[in-house]
Design a protein around this motif. Structure first.
Motif, mmCIF file in Angstrom:
data_model
loop_
_atom_site.group_PDB
_atom_site.id
_atom_site.type_symbol
_atom_site.label_atom_id
_atom_site.label_comp_id
_atom_site.label_asym_id
_atom_site.label_seq_id
_atom_site.Cartn_x
_atom_site.Cartn_y
_atom_site.Cartn_z
ATOM 1 N N LEU A 1 8.639 4.975 -0.398
ATOM 2 C CA LEU A 1 8.300 6.358 -0.064
ATOM 3 C C LEU A 1 9.529 7.262 -0.222
ATOM 4 O O LEU A 1 9.414 8.395 -0.706
ATOM 5 C CB LEU A 1 7.761 6.437 1.366
ATOM 6 C CG LEU A 1 6.388 5.796 1.598
ATOM 7 C CD1 LEU A 1 6.086 5.703 3.091
ATOM 8 C CD2 LEU A 1 5.285 6.590 0.894
ATOM 9 N N ALA A 2 10.684 6.760 0.197
ATOM 10 C CA ALA A 2 11.921 7.541 0.060
ATOM 11 C C ALA A 2 12.223 7.827 -1.407
ATOM 12 O O ALA A 2 12.637 8.934 -1.769
ATOM 13 C CB ALA A 2 13.088 6.786 0.703
ATOM 14 N N TRP A 3 12.004 6.840 -2.254
ATOM 15 C CA TRP A 3 12.209 7.046 -3.700
ATOM 16 C C TRP A 3 11.308 8.161 -4.212
ATOM 17 O O TRP A 3 11.746 9.029 -4.974
ATOM 18 C CB TRP A 3 11.909 5.744 -4.434
ATOM 19 C CG TRP A 3 11.731 5.933 -5.910
ATOM 20 C CD1 TRP A 3 12.709 6.043 -6.862
ATOM 21 C CD2 TRP A 3 10.486 6.067 -6.614
ATOM 22 N NE1 TRP A 3 12.157 6.233 -8.103
ATOM 23 C CE2 TRP A 3 10.800 6.251 -7.982
ATOM 24 C CE3 TRP A 3 9.154 6.033 -6.223
ATOM 25 C CZ2 TRP A 3 9.806 6.411 -8.956
ATOM 26 C CZ3 TRP A 3 8.171 6.189 -7.186
ATOM 27 C CH2 TRP A 3 8.505 6.374 -8.527
ATOM 28 N N ALA A 4 10.037 8.137 -3.775
ATOM 29 C CA ALA A 4 9.090 9.176 -4.205
ATOM 30 C C ALA A 4 9.519 10.549 -3.701
ATOM 31 O O ALA A 4 9.458 11.539 -4.440
ATOM 32 C CB ALA A 4 7.686 8.844 -3.711
ATOM 33 N N LEU A 5 9.960 10.626 -2.451
ATOM 34 C CA LEU A 5 10.384 11.910 -1.877
ATOM 35 C C LEU A 5 11.606 12.455 -2.606
ATOM 36 O O LEU A 5 11.692 13.661 -2.868
ATOM 37 C CB LEU A 5 10.693 11.732 -0.388
ATOM 38 C CG LEU A 5 9.522 11.334 0.511
ATOM 39 C CD1 LEU A 5 10.008 11.093 1.936
ATOM 40 C CD2 LEU A 5 8.424 12.386 0.483
ATOM 41 N N GLY B 1 0.818 -1.207 0.000
ATOM 42 C CA GLY B 1 0.000 0.000 0.000
ATOM 43 C C GLY B 1 0.853 1.259 0.000
ATOM 44 O O GLY B 1 0.537 2.245 -0.668
ATOM 45 N N ALA B 2 1.972 1.214 0.755
ATOM 46 C CA ALA B 2 2.893 2.358 0.772
ATOM 47 C C ALA B 2 3.506 2.570 -0.605
ATOM 48 O O ALA B 2 3.699 3.706 -1.045
ATOM 49 C CB ALA B 2 3.991 2.129 1.810
ATOM 50 N N ALA B 3 3.806 1.472 -1.307
ATOM 51 C CA ALA B 3 4.362 1.582 -2.654
ATOM 52 C C ALA B 3 3.357 2.226 -3.607
ATOM 53 O O ALA B 3 3.721 3.061 -4.445
ATOM 54 C CB ALA B 3 4.757 0.197 -3.167
#
Length: 254
Positions: A154-158, A122-124
């Motif tokens: 999430l870190a990748w998205a940020l 879900g986070a992905a």
């Protein structure tokens, strides 16, 4: 009249609803375990002539089916700025239904998805949505069984948000308290929120095993930040004492 009609439909489900505003519907705030039956009446309420700016459905236990119905209601809604779905146990399938609608909500500023058991998958799914919601300022993903895999997504998205930003970044706060994030995930998140001028995002990792790692990295970075600020002040003070302006950086490498 429209607000009263919508309220009557929700009350017909067997529970009382509280609306803010009398002349026009500006917010729906429910905190009762309706189950997915509430989604149908909400679709009608959200399609009133004067759409609401806030939708709060805390602990209504919408589940996956309710999330699917709600996604259809929210798609293309540009007026809701605050969406609170805490405690609805939508899990990963429900989040996957919602992300498409959330990415199209141009006015959304605050999103609360705490206590929904979304897990790493879900986070992905949410990570991809964050990149498409540049105006979103606050996101709460506390108590969601997110581990290192989800944290790294999430870190990748940020990191992508930081690199893609042409001006100021909308996202200011990400709450990830009381998940299952360890050292690896915490380190990835810390690195992602470091910009050229310091930390650009506040991340809350309270109650995670990786919280100490995050704080340790912050402490190691702090002296460097303080030294840089002190050097800048010294240069400015020296120039002021001499009656000169601080030197400008060289142009063209001269």
């Amino acid at each position: 009249a429209a607000a009263a009609e919508a309220q009557a439909k929700l009350a017909a489900s067997g529970k009382a609803a509280r609306f803010s505003g009398e002349a026009e519907l500006t917010a729906i705030k429910l905190r009762t375990a309706f189950g997915d039956k509430v989604a149908g009446p909400l679709v009608e309420a959200a399609k009133l002539e004067r759409p609401m700016s806030e939708l709060q459905l805390r602990h209504c236990y919408l589940g996956t089916q309710g999330a699917d119905k709600l996604a259809g209601c929210l798609k293309g809604n540009n007026l809701i700025s605050t969406l609170d779905l805490q405690g609805n146990y939508v899990r990963c399938p429900g989040i996957e239904q919602l992300v498409g609608a959330l990415a199209r909500m141009a006015g959304l500023r605050s999103l609360n998805l705490a206590w929904n058991a979304i897990g790493d998958d879900g986070a992905a799914a949410l990570a991809g949505m964050l990149r498409r919601a540049p105006k979103l300022a606050e996101v709460d993903l506390s108590n969601n069984r997110i581990g290192d895999d989800g944290a790294q997504h999430l870190a990748w998205a940020l990191d992508a948000i930081r690199k893609d930003a042409k001006a100021s970044i909308g996202l200011k706060a990400l709450r990830l308290g009381h998940n299952s994030i360890q050292e690896t995930g915490a380190a990835a998140l810390w690195n992602a929120c470091q910009g050229e001028n310091g930390t650009w995002l506040t991340i809350n990792l309270e109650g995670n095993a990786g919280q100490k790692t995050f704080e340790k990295l912050d402490q190691q970075k702090r002296p460097q930040k303080q030294a840089a600020v002190a050097n800048k002040r010294r240069r400015s003070s020296s120039c002021a004492a001499l009656g000169a302006k601080p030197p400008s950086p060289p142009i063209g490498g001269a």
